[in-house]
Design a protein around this motif. Structure first.
Motif, short mmCIF file in Angstrom:
data_model
loop_
_atom_site.label_atom_id
_atom_site.label_comp_id
_atom_site.label_asym_id
_atom_site.label_seq_id
_atom_site.Cartn_x
_atom_site.Cartn_y
_atom_site.Cartn_z
N MET A 166 1.44 -1.23 12.19
CA MET A 166 1.71 -0.83 10.82
C MET A 166 0.92 -1.72 9.87
SD MET A 166 3.51 0.91 8.41
CE MET A 166 5.03 1.57 9.02
N LEU A 167 0.30 -1.10 8.91
CA LEU A 167 -0.45 -1.83 7.89
C LEU A 167 0.47 -2.29 6.78
CD1 LEU A 167 -3.51 0.51 7.23
CD2 LEU A 167 -3.49 -1.58 8.59
N THR A 168 0.15 -3.44 6.22
CA THR A 168 0.78 -3.89 4.99
C THR A 168 -0.34 -4.07 3.98
OG1 THR A 168 2.57 -5.02 6.15
CG2 THR A 168 2.17 -5.67 3.87
N ILE A 169 -0.21 -3.41 2.85
CA ILE A 169 -1.18 -3.52 1.77
C ILE A 169 -0.57 -4.43 0.71
CG2 ILE A 169 -2.59 -2.28 0.10
CD1 ILE A 169 -3.07 -1.47 3.07
N VAL A 170 -1.27 -5.51 0.40
CA VAL A 170 -0.77 -6.50 -0.55
C VAL A 170 -1.64 -6.43 -1.81
CG1 VAL A 170 -0.35 -8.95 -0.96
CG2 VAL A 170 -0.03 -8.00 1.33
N GLY A 171 -0.97 -6.34 -2.96
CA GLY A 171 -1.72 -6.29 -4.20
C GLY A 171 -0.80 -6.13 -5.40
N ILE A 172 -1.34 -5.50 -6.43
CA ILE A 172 -0.60 -5.24 -7.66
C ILE A 172 -0.64 -3.74 -7.91
CG2 ILE A 172 -0.58 -5.65 -10.16
CD1 ILE A 172 -1.94 -8.36 -9.54
N LYS A 173 0.51 -3.16 -8.13
CA LYS A 173 0.65 -1.71 -8.17
C LYS A 173 -0.28 -1.02 -9.17
CE LYS A 173 3.99 1.95 -8.14
NZ LYS A 173 5.24 2.28 -7.57
N ASN A 174 -0.50 -1.61 -10.33
CA ASN A 174 -1.31 -0.92 -11.33
C ASN A 174 -2.81 -1.20 -11.21
OD1 ASN A 174 -1.35 -3.52 -12.28
ND2 ASN A 174 -0.61 -3.06 -14.32
N CYS A 175 -3.24 -1.90 -10.18
CA CYS A 175 -4.65 -2.19 -9.93
C CYS A 175 -5.36 -0.91 -9.47
CB CYS A 175 -4.76 -3.27 -8.86
SG CYS A 175 -6.42 -3.52 -8.22
N SER A 176 -6.50 -0.61 -10.07
CA SER A 176 -7.23 0.62 -9.72
C SER A 176 -7.70 0.60 -8.26
CB SER A 176 -8.42 0.82 -10.66
OG SER A 176 -9.34 -0.23 -10.55
N THR A 177 -8.07 -0.55 -7.75
CA THR A 177 -8.51 -0.63 -6.35
C THR A 177 -7.33 -0.39 -5.41
OG1 THR A 177 -10.23 -2.19 -7.00
CG2 THR A 177 -9.73 -2.04 -4.66
N ILE A 178 -6.16 -0.88 -5.76
CA ILE A 178 -4.97 -0.63 -4.96
C ILE A 178 -4.66 0.87 -4.99
CG2 ILE A 178 -2.45 -0.95 -4.86
CD1 ILE A 178 -3.99 -3.29 -3.67
N LYS A 179 -4.73 1.48 -6.15
CA LYS A 179 -4.46 2.92 -6.26
C LYS A 179 -5.42 3.72 -5.38
CE LYS A 179 -2.50 2.77 -10.90
NZ LYS A 179 -2.69 3.13 -12.31
N LYS A 180 -6.72 3.35 -5.38
CA LYS A 180 -7.70 4.04 -4.53
C LYS A 180 -7.37 3.85 -3.05
CE LYS A 180 -11.48 2.28 -6.26
NZ LYS A 180 -12.88 1.95 -6.58
N THR A 181 -7.00 2.62 -2.70
CA THR A 181 -6.69 2.32 -1.30
C THR A 181 -5.48 3.12 -0.83
OG1 THR A 181 -7.54 0.06 -1.58
CG2 THR A 181 -6.10 0.47 0.32
N LEU A 182 -4.41 3.10 -1.61
CA LEU A 182 -3.19 3.82 -1.22
C LEU A 182 -3.45 5.32 -1.15
CD1 LEU A 182 -0.45 1.83 -3.18
CD2 LEU A 182 -1.33 1.44 -0.87
N SER A 183 -4.21 5.85 -2.09
CA SER A 183 -4.56 7.27 -2.08
C SER A 183 -5.36 7.62 -0.83
CB SER A 183 -5.35 7.61 -3.34
OG SER A 183 -5.77 8.95 -3.32
#
Length: 116
Positions: free
Chosen positions: A1-18
């Motif tokens: 299982m992956l864990t993605i660590v970051g800040i929810k409103n970060c555009s790069t995090i949004k791209k990654t999660l999408s």
């Protein structure tokens, strides 16, 4: 299982999660603003990728703290990062004993294939 660590409103995090959602890749997301990494978790991530990879030295917080051009040890940088986790380059992707930093589709796909 992956864990993605970051800040929810970060555009790069949004791209990654999408990107992960589009591929139906299971993951958990950890927002360091709401649930910061412990000292042990941060040390573990640092042991896997190193301070130069994990710490964002081009962001606003780096400039705000006036760190540019200063002679700072890796230990001191780790302490600064522990207190200012918004300086973690995003995303930090964790899977078992492996970690990677940043969003690159090919690199992330390879990382998932090997470690997730």
């Amino acid at each position: 299982m992956l864990t993605i660590v970051g800040i929810k409103n970060c555009s790069t995090i949004k791209k990654t999660l999408s990107w992960l959602d589009e591929r139906e890749t299971p993951y958990t997301f950890r927002d360091v603003k709401k649930s910061p990494l412990s000292e042990e978790e941060l040390e573990d991530a640092l042991s896997k990728v190193g301070i130069d990879t994990l710490m964002n030295k081009r962001g606003m917080m780096w400039r705000k703290l006036g760190l540019a051009g200063k002679d700072i040890t890796d230990q001191e940088l780790a302490e600064i990062l522990l207190e200012n986790q918004n300086m973690i380059k995003r995303p930090l992707v964790l899977a078992g004993d492996a970690a990677m930093v940043g969003f690159d589709e090919d690199a992330l796909a390879g990382f998932i294939e090997e470690y997730a």
